[in-house]
Every structure is written in structure tokens, then in C-alpha cells.
Design a protein around this motif. Structure first.
Motif, PDB file in Angstrom:
ATOM      1  N   ILE B 317     -14.452   6.932  30.483  1.00  0.00           N
ATOM      2  CA  ILE B 317     -14.905   8.214  30.108  1.00  0.00           C
ATOM      3  C   ILE B 317     -16.458   8.539  30.589  1.00  0.00           C
ATOM      4  O   ILE B 317     -16.753   9.652  31.239  1.00  0.00           O
ATOM      5  CB  ILE B 317     -14.651   8.896  28.674  1.00  0.00           C
ATOM      6  CG1 ILE B 317     -13.236   8.886  28.438  1.00  0.00           C
ATOM      7  CG2 ILE B 317     -15.383  10.228  28.171  1.00  0.00           C
ATOM      8  CD1 ILE B 317     -12.653   8.943  27.030  1.00  0.00           C
ATOM      9  N   HIS B 318     -17.365   7.731  30.235  1.00  0.00           N
ATOM     10  CA  HIS B 318     -18.531   7.705  30.899  1.00  0.00           C
ATOM     11  C   HIS B 318     -18.925   7.874  32.094  1.00  0.00           C
ATOM     12  O   HIS B 318     -19.614   8.620  32.604  1.00  0.00           O
ATOM     13  CB  HIS B 318     -19.351   6.243  30.194  1.00  0.00           C
ATOM     14  CG  HIS B 318     -20.709   6.333  30.700  1.00  0.00           C
ATOM     15  ND1 HIS B 318     -21.813   7.106  30.145  1.00  0.00           N
ATOM     16  CD2 HIS B 318     -21.322   5.453  31.526  1.00  0.00           C
ATOM     17  CE1 HIS B 318     -22.907   6.590  30.781  1.00  0.00           C
ATOM     18  NE2 HIS B 318     -22.684   5.910  31.734  1.00  0.00           N
ATOM     19  N   LEU B 319     -17.798   7.241  32.868  1.00  0.00           N
ATOM     20  CA  LEU B 319     -17.721   7.538  34.297  1.00  0.00           C
ATOM     21  C   LEU B 319     -17.021   8.930  34.950  1.00  0.00           C
ATOM     22  O   LEU B 319     -16.689   8.871  35.943  1.00  0.00           O
ATOM     23  CB  LEU B 319     -17.298   6.295  35.072  1.00  0.00           C
ATOM     24  CG  LEU B 319     -18.299   5.194  34.631  1.00  0.00           C
ATOM     25  CD1 LEU B 319     -17.659   3.656  35.154  1.00  0.00           C
ATOM     26  CD2 LEU B 319     -19.647   5.048  35.068  1.00  0.00           C
ATOM     27  N   GLY B 320     -16.288   9.412  33.778  1.00  0.00           N
ATOM     28  CA  GLY B 320     -15.704  10.716  34.221  1.00  0.00           C
ATOM     29  C   GLY B 320     -14.159  10.238  34.587  1.00  0.00           C
ATOM     30  O   GLY B 320     -13.160  11.079  35.119  1.00  0.00           O
ATOM     31  N   ARG B 321     -13.664   8.979  34.360  1.00  0.00           N
ATOM     32  CA  ARG B 321     -12.299   8.438  34.669  1.00  0.00           C
ATOM     33  C   ARG B 321     -11.402   8.822  33.672  1.00  0.00           C
ATOM     34  O   ARG B 321     -11.053   7.934  32.913  1.00  0.00           O
ATOM     35  CB  ARG B 321     -12.477   7.151  35.088  1.00  0.00           C
ATOM     36  CG  ARG B 321     -13.158   6.824  36.340  1.00  0.00           C
ATOM     37  CD  ARG B 321     -13.760   5.625  36.818  1.00  0.00           C
ATOM     38  NE  ARG B 321     -12.712   4.660  37.071  1.00  0.00           N
ATOM     39  CZ  ARG B 321     -13.035   3.453  37.540  1.00  0.00           C
ATOM     40  NH1 ARG B 321     -14.191   3.043  37.684  1.00  0.00           N
ATOM     41  NH2 ARG B 321     -11.966   2.504  37.841  1.00  0.00           N
ATOM     42  N   TYR B 322     -11.159   9.955  33.299  1.00  0.00           N
ATOM     43  CA  TYR B 322     -10.620  10.465  32.013  1.00  0.00           C
ATOM     44  C   TYR B 322      -9.260   9.946  31.756  1.00  0.00           C
ATOM     45  O   TYR B 322      -8.553   9.410  30.939  1.00  0.00           O
ATOM     46  CB  TYR B 322     -10.363  11.673  31.586  1.00  0.00           C
ATOM     47  CG  TYR B 322     -11.768  12.745  31.806  1.00  0.00           C
ATOM     48  CD1 TYR B 322     -12.777  12.338  30.681  1.00  0.00           C
ATOM     49  CD2 TYR B 322     -12.322  13.245  32.882  1.00  0.00           C
ATOM     50  CE1 TYR B 322     -14.180  12.686  30.574  1.00  0.00           C
ATOM     51  CE2 TYR B 322     -13.652  13.825  33.002  1.00  0.00           C
ATOM     52  CZ  TYR B 322     -14.661  13.366  31.856  1.00  0.00           C
ATOM     53  OH  TYR B 322     -15.853  13.924  31.596  1.00  0.00           O
ATOM     54  N   TRP B 323      -8.318   9.903  32.927  1.00  0.00           N
ATOM     55  CA  TRP B 323      -6.931   9.553  33.031  1.00  0.00           C
ATOM     56  C   TRP B 323      -6.761   8.113  33.020  1.00  0.00           C
ATOM     57  O   TRP B 323      -5.882   7.733  32.094  1.00  0.00           O
ATOM     58  CB  TRP B 323      -6.343  10.125  34.353  1.00  0.00           C
ATOM     59  CG  TRP B 323      -6.303  11.646  34.519  1.00  0.00           C
ATOM     60  CD1 TRP B 323      -5.339  12.322  34.261  1.00  0.00           C
ATOM     61  CD2 TRP B 323      -7.280  12.319  34.849  1.00  0.00           C
ATOM     62  NE1 TRP B 323      -5.525  13.525  34.146  1.00  0.00           N
ATOM     63  CE2 TRP B 323      -7.082  13.664  35.021  1.00  0.00           C
ATOM     64  CE3 TRP B 323      -8.771  12.070  35.531  1.00  0.00           C
ATOM     65  CZ2 TRP B 323      -7.868  14.717  35.350  1.00  0.00           C
ATOM     66  CZ3 TRP B 323      -9.395  13.276  35.773  1.00  0.00           C
ATOM     67  CH2 TRP B 323      -9.028  14.654  35.607  1.00  0.00           C
ATOM     68  N   ASN B 421     -12.959  21.547  33.883  1.00  0.00           N
ATOM     69  CA  ASN B 421     -13.954  21.658  32.698  1.00  0.00           C
ATOM     70  C   ASN B 421     -13.441  20.854  31.542  1.00  0.00           C
ATOM     71  O   ASN B 421     -13.975  21.267  30.451  1.00  0.00           O
ATOM     72  CB  ASN B 421     -14.135  23.136  32.599  1.00  0.00           C
ATOM     73  CG  ASN B 421     -15.708  23.028  32.024  1.00  0.00           C
ATOM     74  OD1 ASN B 421     -16.494  22.122  32.050  1.00  0.00           O
ATOM     75  ND2 ASN B 421     -15.999  24.098  31.105  1.00  0.00           N
ATOM     76  N   GLY B 423     -13.042  17.873  30.752  1.00  0.00           N
ATOM     77  CA  GLY B 423     -14.080  16.746  30.433  1.00  0.00           C
ATOM     78  C   GLY B 423     -15.065  17.114  29.217  1.00  0.00           C
ATOM     79  O   GLY B 423     -15.418  16.304  28.602  1.00  0.00           O
ATOM     80  N   LYS B 424     -15.494  18.296  28.987  1.00  0.00           N
ATOM     81  CA  LYS B 424     -16.429  18.480  27.969  1.00  0.00           C
ATOM     82  C   LYS B 424     -15.803  18.230  26.719  1.00  0.00           C
ATOM     83  O   LYS B 424     -16.712  18.228  25.606  1.00  0.00           O
ATOM     84  CB  LYS B 424     -17.024  20.100  28.117  1.00  0.00           C
ATOM     85  CG  LYS B 424     -16.096  20.847  27.811  1.00  0.00           C
ATOM     86  CD  LYS B 424     -16.661  22.366  27.811  1.00  0.00           C
ATOM     87  CE  LYS B 424     -15.673  23.443  27.576  1.00  0.00           C
ATOM     88  NZ  LYS B 424     -16.328  24.769  27.984  1.00  0.00           N
ATOM     89  N   PHE B 426     -14.422  15.383  25.996  1.00  0.00           N
ATOM     90  CA  PHE B 426     -14.029  14.164  25.635  1.00  0.00           C
ATOM     91  C   PHE B 426     -15.545  13.436  26.036  1.00  0.00           C
ATOM     92  O   PHE B 426     -15.667  12.896  26.948  1.00  0.00           O
ATOM     93  CB  PHE B 426     -13.131  13.541  27.007  1.00  0.00           C
ATOM     94  CG  PHE B 426     -11.442  14.278  26.724  1.00  0.00           C
ATOM     95  CD1 PHE B 426     -10.903  13.514  25.841  1.00  0.00           C
ATOM     96  CD2 PHE B 426     -11.323  15.325  27.427  1.00  0.00           C
ATOM     97  CE1 PHE B 426      -9.492  14.098  25.670  1.00  0.00           C
ATOM     98  CE2 PHE B 426      -9.964  15.814  27.332  1.00  0.00           C
ATOM     99  CZ  PHE B 426      -9.095  15.100  26.338  1.00  0.00           C
ATOM    100  N   PRO B 427     -16.392  13.419  25.002  1.00  0.00           N
ATOM    101  CA  PRO B 427     -17.489  12.972  25.210  1.00  0.00           C
ATOM    102  C   PRO B 427     -17.360  11.312  24.959  1.00  0.00           C
ATOM    103  O   PRO B 427     -16.414  10.914  24.374  1.00  0.00           O
ATOM    104  CB  PRO B 427     -18.392  13.166  23.944  1.00  0.00           C
ATOM    105  CG  PRO B 427     -17.658  14.514  23.355  1.00  0.00           C
ATOM    106  CD  PRO B 427     -16.416  14.379  23.760  1.00  0.00           C
ATOM    107  N   ALA B 428     -18.179  10.732  25.776  1.00  0.00           N
ATOM    108  CA  ALA B 428     -18.035   9.176  25.854  1.00  0.00           C
ATOM    109  C   ALA B 428     -18.413   8.453  24.748  1.00  0.00           C
ATOM    110  O   ALA B 428     -19.634   7.787  24.404  1.00  0.00           O
ATOM    111  CB  ALA B 428     -18.599   8.391  27.098  1.00  0.00           C
ATOM    112  N   LYS B 429     -17.972   8.877  23.482  1.00  0.00           N
ATOM    113  CA  LYS B 429     -18.536   8.307  21.959  1.00  0.00           C
ATOM    114  C   LYS B 429     -17.334   7.870  21.262  1.00  0.00           C
ATOM    115  O   LYS B 429     -16.421   8.384  21.265  1.00  0.00           O
ATOM    116  CB  LYS B 429     -19.325   9.368  21.488  1.00  0.00           C
ATOM    117  CG  LYS B 429     -20.716   9.799  22.176  1.00  0.00           C
ATOM    118  CD  LYS B 429     -21.526  11.157  21.413  1.00  0.00           C
ATOM    119  CE  LYS B 429     -22.473  11.502  22.164  1.00  0.00           C
ATOM    120  NZ  LYS B 429     -22.939  12.571  21.393  1.00  0.00           N
TER     121      LYS B 429
END
Lengths: 410, 429
Positions: B317-323, B421, B423-424, B426-429
């Protein structure tokens, strides 16, 4: 203008209200979201993309990350080995990426290029960020040891107007109120849910702190995280693309004209140079005129809409006369007469501009081009200027050092 | 009938939601009466409204006072009376009785309640009052959370609801969700069921572990138990009790208030509002947090949970790779993975399962999507389905966790749309 036109196939802007550091995201995640969103919007296929040009000002400072072009190849398996480049020209970084992409297309190197503009700025304190931005000026002379150098420089721009022509700060407040107002219609604008009014913009106080001289918080653009990905293409590719979408080439917006100048980097040198001349920033004016000439238009009244660089209210004040909406020094007339408002004779910054939509420095030029595309293709949604067919953008780097103007039409 | 709103009377303007919703109205140019029991309370509300707007100029549109002094004037001038008094039916009904003699016929009256039985509130009032009575449930803080659930009761004139929905959308920039008059409406009904479930699991696995497992990376800006701390455990209790009493569905048995939560409330561990007493979390001077031990109610230091699939998902997720992150979650095995899958499944099963009960069936999942994202900052159910790989994969997940696949999910098309949009959430936390 070269005989080889360059077409815009659309693109995508991330939501400029987001704080990617708070989301714990890497700058490449922002680029990736812009890229993936742009595929979904424009129906471009990854295999169509022959090169990626990335505009970014200072990721090394804000994120300790350089070499941003290299991240693009990670976005899809077909990008292995894809040629990529990164461009820097302060706030005009992604406009320079667009210019270079155009040149590569016109030279026949590539038929379809992804231009990405990106900046992540909320990683540091405002003071530190202000210092980083100071590197867009002549740091040693204009920024070192100075808190928030750019508000000071653009405050001086207002001072020059005052000295040469007279300037009423209420006109600057009106610019702020218009841009915040426009941003309310833009679902990706940073300030879309913020309160703003002309009265508030006129007021100085704990919620509208004076930063320097005549510049208050409401006169400033925003500290913004954001990315934009937009596709540029040759005529051959645009033709094929139009056919794929069941459209004709005539419906695909193209870049009809451009202007690009570089003024002396030091603000005082710019002003000294323009002493006794009608325009305060003659190199900005030249970029505008070059773009008009290449686009084959007479003046600003051949345009339907302008997206301009309002890093401060004073820079939009400058842009109004430099685009030719008024005689030099008389920008106030266009403001008072409502010319620049939605519904006015020539709306300026329907998106909200840098003040309302936000200013992720290295992404702004690409954002403006995308908004110009949206306007002339009738896809700007709530901030659409009715019937717009021709739009112009002005993206400036530093204190109007790098000036890039595009004319986009459909 | 031609309706328009120029002046609004806020009752309960000393409270958070009254002052902030009233502030929104003032920001948008409406004249607003801020009334509460004491003028000092209304003035405190004014300060809150100014801080929300970050501008003193809105004060020009606000008239502060108390019920004894300005109620008659406020009622006579108001086109809309927004009631934000204490969340107790008797208190609200007493207030309605008090305003009725001064209220002009046709003036709209809305309550911010979502958990009381709307049908009962205007009982005993005139027919005109009841025709113009509805609920406008703002989310807190309204400056940031744009959701507003809206519904009438059986005697409300439908055109009043239509008018108010349009007004809220076009003049106050609300994300309006038309709901049915069931307790908790849509947002609280779904979110608090999950909160309750997680408080139950926290008794076994601990507070820190549960908020780690169901953390922001699973599709929410704030972890669940931290959210209860923000809401206040007393409010959490009131909502759970209301839902226990007034709702009934296939997950009703999960609507629990564990004994340790009751003991926390008795001991004053109400969450952020209790400051040094804390809630599920207690903030130390160093800025770090301790977590309450459900068994002893003592606070214990962080044990820095580290679960491999969670860390891998966060990195993606940190890299935007949500799937890919959700694929990692789906492939993970073990107790922790089961917990995450169970809660994600429960969210989807419950949300899709309530389509038609809390919102109109014709809107599908859209209303619930809107309230979960604009009211709670959670990924909308349809977005989560997309992230999980689509309807079939989501249905398989639900079946694997013992849930029936709701019909609304089977025929949903919202989950096929690219989630711009998203992704907002899904914070990488």
C-alpha cells in the motif's frame, strides 16, 4: 508552430486535498495512482506508451528521492526498458516535460508519451518547505536565511505594480475569493471544502495572518501533494486512438501554440530590465505572444478560458494584463468588471488555480494542461466554461523566471 | 408551496454538532440563531464555529442567546429549526413543545438524531409541525465529514424531505444519504456493529493487536478502537443499546457491549474526552500510547505487534499497489489472517445485507457507500469489493467466513467501476 501537431488524449489528476505523508505513502504511489487513474479515464493501453516524461521540482529535498522517471517502469510489466526522463524548472517543471514531449513527438521519436507531474510537499514543516522553495530563486542572494522567500518576492511584484501603476489590495482579495469560489466546483481541488469570502480575504487577523508586506495567507497558493498524468500523441497515433473510441481526429484536443522564455533568475534583475517598459515582466509577456502567434490567434479574446499561475494573488494580477485582458497595469479593470469570473468574458482559473485547486509545484504545469484539455473537450464537469473551444495556460517557475504558455484547442 | 431558507435557529448550539452545523450555515451566508440554555454556552459554540471556518467574519451571521431570551424571536424568524439538544427523546420532545407556540406554520424542524425512534419524537405536536419534521443527521465534525443522512417519519410531507435533500446538497455541500427511519440509520448501524464485534475480539486478543490487525490499511483512516475513543465510550454505549433495542437482523448477536467496556465506562475511561484517564488508548507525555488491558483495566505499554502478512500488505500500500495488498491478505493463513478476513467479510455482508432495510433497494449499495466514506472515512463496501478482486472473489471470501452472500452484492455493478481516488481510504498504517 511546427506543421506536426501534438494531441492531448486526456489524463488524470489526484485529489489535491490528500496528505500522502499522513497516509504513509511513497512519492511513487502518487505517480502510480495518477498513472492508473489516467488509464481508466483515457482508455490508453499500457502498450501504447512509448516513453514517460516526469516533471518534478524537488523530490530530493522533500522526499530524499531523485530519479523519478525510473519509478514509471515499475507500473506495468510491459514497461521494462521503457525510456523515461525527469525534468526540472521549479514550478514550471511539468510544463517543461510537456514541451520536451512535444519536441520528441514532432521529431518522430515517439507517438505516445505519458507526461507525469508530481510533487509531495507535506513531508516537512512550512518553514522548511519555504526554504526548499527558495531554491527556485537565486538561493544565495534571495533566499538564504530568509523565512518564506517567495511570498516576499511576489509581495515585491505587487509593490512594483503599486509604484508604476497603483495597486489596491482589495483587487488581490477579489482574486483570492474568486479562485476559492471556483475551487468549490472542482472535486479535486484542495480547498473545495474550505470557507472563504471576499471579506475574509480583506481582513488581517489570527486566521488570515500577514506573511510579508501586502501578502497574507489568503494571497498564497497552497502547500500541496499531487500528481497528474496526461498523454500526448502524434497525429498518426491520435487518429488511431480516435478511431478506437469511435470518434474523429477533430474531436481530440491539440496543443495549437506554445511559448517558452527564461528571464534573469534574480527578481531585482527582472524588474530593472523592465524599467520604463509597459510590462512588468516582459519575458512572461513574450511567452504569451509567442504562444498566440504559433496558435494563429490575434489576442486573448480569441480564447474561451485561461488557467494561469496564481502562486500568489499578485502573480494572477500580473497574468491578467500580460495575457492582454487589459492594458498594462490595469488588471483591476478586468477584476472589477467581472471579466475573469465564471460567466465573465474570459474566465480565469475555473479550476480554482494554484490558490484554490492547489499547487504541487512540479505537477502544476501538467495540471493546467489537463484542465485546458477538460475545458475544450467539455469534460470539466462542475467547472466547465460553456462552449469552450480554446484555452490557454501560463506556468511560471521561480519569480517568473521560466515562463511556459500553451494554447489548447479542439 | 415555495420554500426557501434564509434564517436558521439552532437549538443546542453549545454542543459540538449544533455549533459546527450552525457554523456551516453561517459560512454559507445564512443568518443563524445560536441558542442554548445559557448565552455563555452559545458563545462557546460561536468560538467553535469560528475555529471551524478559520474566520471571524462568519460571526456577523450569528446571533447568540439563550432559550429564555431569544427562543420566541428565533422561532418566529426561522425558516428551519435545527434541533441538536441532548440525545434523549424526553428532552427533545420537551423542546418541541416549547417551540411550537412560536413556530410559524411551514417552518421546517429537523433533529440531528439517528438513534432515537424518529416516529415517536414529534408525537403530540400539531399536524403542521409533524408534516415539516424530519431528521438531518450530520456527521462530526461537519467541516470535514460531509455525510448527512436524511429521512422523515410517517407523517412528514415527502416534499419536505426532497427540499431539504436538495438544500443540503446544493447550499451546504453535504453528501446526502436518504435513509429509512430505522435506528442508527445506515452509517451508525453498520459501523457500530463492527465496533462492537471488535471490542469483543479485543477481550481475547488485546486492544493494540485488534487495532493493528484491523488498522487503516484495511480501508479506514482511523483504527476502530481508536475511533471509539474519539467518539467517547459513553456515546458508543448509548448507540449500541439503542441498536440492541430497536433493530433485529442476522448479526444482532454481535451487537454486544462486553463487560469490560461497561467497567471502563463506570471507571471513567471514556476515551479522548477523559484525557489522563484515557479510553482504549492512553496518551503518555512522551506522545506514545499505552493500551488498556481488558482483563485488569490497567494500561500496558505497546508490544509493537508484527504480523508478516500485515507488514507485507502495508508495504504494498505504501507503494500504491492496493490490489496486490489485498491479494496478500486473501492468501494469508492463520489466526490473525482469519480475524482480518472475518471483519472484512462482516463489513461487506452486513453492508450489502442491509440494502433495502436502511436505504431504498432501488439505490443499491450507493447510499451505504456514500455514508461509509463521507461519514466514517472508511473505504466504501463497493470499493472494498473492487480491491478484493471483484464480486466473485468477495463472494468466495464471504462464503469462506460463513456468511451468506447478500443478493445486493450478487447484482452489484458499483463494484465494477474503477475506484478513482479510493487510495485515500487505505493509509499504509
Amino acid at each position: 508552430m511546427s506543421s506536426k501537431p501534438v494531441y492531448i488524449l486526456g489524463g488524470y489528476q489526484t485529489d489535491f486535498a490528500r496528505n500522502w505523508a499522513r497516509e504513509n505513502k511513497h512519492i511513487s504511489a502518487m505517480m502510480r495512482e495518477a498513472y492508473e487513474g489516467s488509464l481508466a479515464v483515457s482508455k490508453i493501453e499500457p502498450r501504447d506508451i512509448q516513453s514517460a516524461f516526469v516533471g518534478n521540482f524537488a523530490a530530493e529535498l522533500y522526499c530524499r528521492q531523485g530519479h523519478l522517471g525510473a519509478f514509471f517502469v515499475d507500473f506495468d510489466a510491459v514497461f521494462k526498458g521503457l525510456p523515461t526522463s525527469r525534468f526540472e524548472g521549479a514550478c514550471a517543471s511539468s510544463a517543461l516535460a510537456v514541451l520536451s514531449a512535444m519536441a520528441h513527438i514532432q521529431a518522430g521519436w515517439y507517438d505516445c508519451i505519458a507526461v507525469v507531474g508530481v510533487e509531495q510537499m507535506k513531508t516537512v514543516s512550512p518553514a522548511e518547505g519555504g526554504d526548499f522553495l527558495g531554491t527556485a530563486a537565486w538561493y544565495e542572494r534571495e533566499s538564504a536565511g530568509i523565512e518564506f522567500p517567495f511570498p516576499k518576492l511576489f509581495g515585491k511584484l505587487g509593490d512594483v505594480y503599486e509604484e508604476r501603476y497603483g495597486l489596491d489590495d482589495r483587487h488581490l482579495a477579489r482574486i483570492a475569493a474568486i479562485n476559492y469560489g471556483n475551487a468549490k466546483n472542482n472535486p479535486n481541488a484542495q480547498t473545495r471544502d474550505w470557507f472563504m469570502s471576499y471579506d475574509h480575504a480583506c481582513q488581517k487577523g489570527r486566521y488570515n495572518v500577514p506573511i510579508t508586506g501586502r501578502i497574507k495567507v489568503t494571497d498564497c497558493s497552497q502547500v500541496t501533494d499531487g500528481a497528474v498524468c496526461v498523454y500526448l500523441a502524434s497525429e498518426a497515433f491520435a487518429c488511431e486512438y480516435a478511431k478506437r473510441l469511435g470518434q474523429t481526429l477533430e474531436t481530440i484536443p491539440r496543443i495549437a501554440g506554445w511559448g517558452h522564455t527564461t528571464a534573469p533568475i534574480e527578481f531585482a534583475a527582472k524588474i530593472a530590465e523592465s524599467e520604463g517598459r509597459p510590462y512588468v515582466l516582459p519575458w512572461t509577456r513574450k511567452a504569451v505572444l509567442d504562444a498566440y502567434r504559433r496558435a494563429g490567434i490575434r489576442d486573448c479574446w480569441d480564447l474561451d478560458v485561461i488557467e494561469t499561475h496564481d502562486c500568489f494573488t499578485t502573480s494572477e494580477y500580473m497574468a491578467i494584463d500580460h495575457f492582454g485582458l487589459t492594458e498594462p497595469g490595469q488588471s483591476w479593470k478586468a477584476i472589477e468588471e467581472g471579466v475573469i469570473e465564471m460567466g465573465g468574458r474570459l474566465p480565469v482559473n475555473p479550476s480554482g488555480g494554484l490558490i484554490g485547486c492547489g499547487h504541487p509545484v512540479g505537477a502544476t504545469g501538467a495540471r493546467q494542461l489537463l484542465d485546458a484539455f477538460k475545458q475544450v473537450s467539455g469534460t470539466a464537469g462542475g467547472y466547465q466554461v460553456d462552449g469552450a473551444r480554446r484555452a490557454a495556460t501560463l506556468n511560471i517557475g521561480g519569480s517568473a523566471t521560466t515562463n511556459v504558455v500553451f494554447v489548447v484547442e479542439a | 408551496m415555495e420554500r426557501s431558507i434564509q434564517t436558521v435557529l439552532v437549538l443546542g448550539a453549545s454542543g459540538t454538532i449544533g455549533s459546527l452545523a450552525g457554523g456551516l450555515l453561517a459560512q454559507n451566508g445564512f443568518r443563524v440563531y445560536f441558542l442554548s440554555r445559557h448565552t455563555a454556552g452559545s458563545l462557546k459554540g460561536l468560538e467553535r464555529a469560528i475555529a471551524q471556518a478559520r474566520s471571524e467574519v462568519i460571526a456577523r451571521n450569528i446571533i447568540c442567546g439563550d432559550y429564555d431570551g431569544l427562543l420566541a424571536e428565533g422561532c418566529e424568524k426561522a425558516d428551519w429549526i435545527l434541533e441538536c439538544v441532548a440525545e434523549e427523546a424526553a428532552v427533545k420532545q420537551a423542546m418541541y413543545e416549547r417551540i411550537e407556540p412560536y413556530r410559524r406554520p411551514g417552518t421546517l424542524v429537523s433533529s440531528v438524531t439517528s438513534s432515537l425512534v424518529l416516529e415517536d419524537l414529534p408525537k403530540g405536536r400539531s399536524s403542521d409541525f409533524q408534516k415539516h419534521f424530519l431528521s438531518t443527521h450530520f456527521y462530526n465534525p461537519p467541516g470535514k465529514m460531509l455525510a448527512c443522512e436524511i429521512c422523515g417519519q410517517s407523517r412528514t410531507d415527502p416534499s419536505v424531505v426532497d427540499f431539504m435533500a436538495d438544500f443540503l446538497e446544493s447550499r451546504l455541500r453535504r453528501v446526502v444519504i436518504r435513509v429509512r427511519p430505522t435506528a442508527g440509520f445506515a452509517g451508525n448501524r453498520i459501523a457500530f456493529l463492527l465496533f462492537a464485534w471488535i471490542t469483543e475480539l479485543a477481550e481475547v486478543y488485546g486492544v493494540e493487536k485488534m487495532d493493528y490487525l484491523i488498522g487503516p490499511y484495511t480501508g479506514r483512516i482511523m483504527a476502530p478502537l481508536a475511533t471509539i475513543d474519539l467518539v467517547g465510550l459513553d456515546i458508543h454505549q448509548a448507540i449500541i443499546q439503542s441498536l440492541q433495542k430497536h433493530t433485529s437482523d442476522f448479526l444482532h448477536h454481535k451487537l454486544v457491549l462486553p463487560d469490560y467496556v461497561r467497567r471502563m465506562i463506570e471507571a471513567g475511561h471514556l476515551g479522548r474526552k477523559a484525557r489522563e484517564k484515557g479510553g482504549f488508548y492512553r496518551r503518555l507525555e512522551s506522545g506514545k500510547y499505552e493500551y488498556i488491558d481488558p482483563k485488569t483495566l490497567d494500561y500496558i505499554p505497546s508490544f509493537q505487534p508484527h504480523v508478516r502478512f500485515v507488514e507485507e500488505a502495508k508495504q504494498l500500500i505504501h507503494l500504491g499497489r492496493y490490489w496486490e495488498a489485498f491479494d496478500t491478505i486473501l492468501r494469508a493463513e492463520g489466526t490473525e489472517a482469519d480475524i482480518v478476513k472475518q471483519i472484512l467479510s462482516a463489513y461487506l455482508a452486513y453492508s450489502y445485507g442491509l440494502v433495502g432495510e436502511v436505504t431504498e433497494p432501488s439505490v443499491g449499495i450507493a447510499g451505504i457507500d456514500k455514508v461509509m466514506s463521507a461519514g466514517f472515512n472508511w473505504a466504501a463496501p463497493s470499493v472494498l469489493v473492487y480491491m478484493l478482486g471483484g464480486r466473485e472473489k468477495a463472494a468466495k471470501l464471504l462464503s469462506g467466513q460463513g456468511f451468506e452472500v447478500p443478493a445486493a452484492l450478487q447484482k452489484d455493478t458499483a463494484c465494477e467501476q474503477y475506484p478513482f481516488n479510493a487510495g485515500k481510504y487505505f493509509p499504509a498504517k
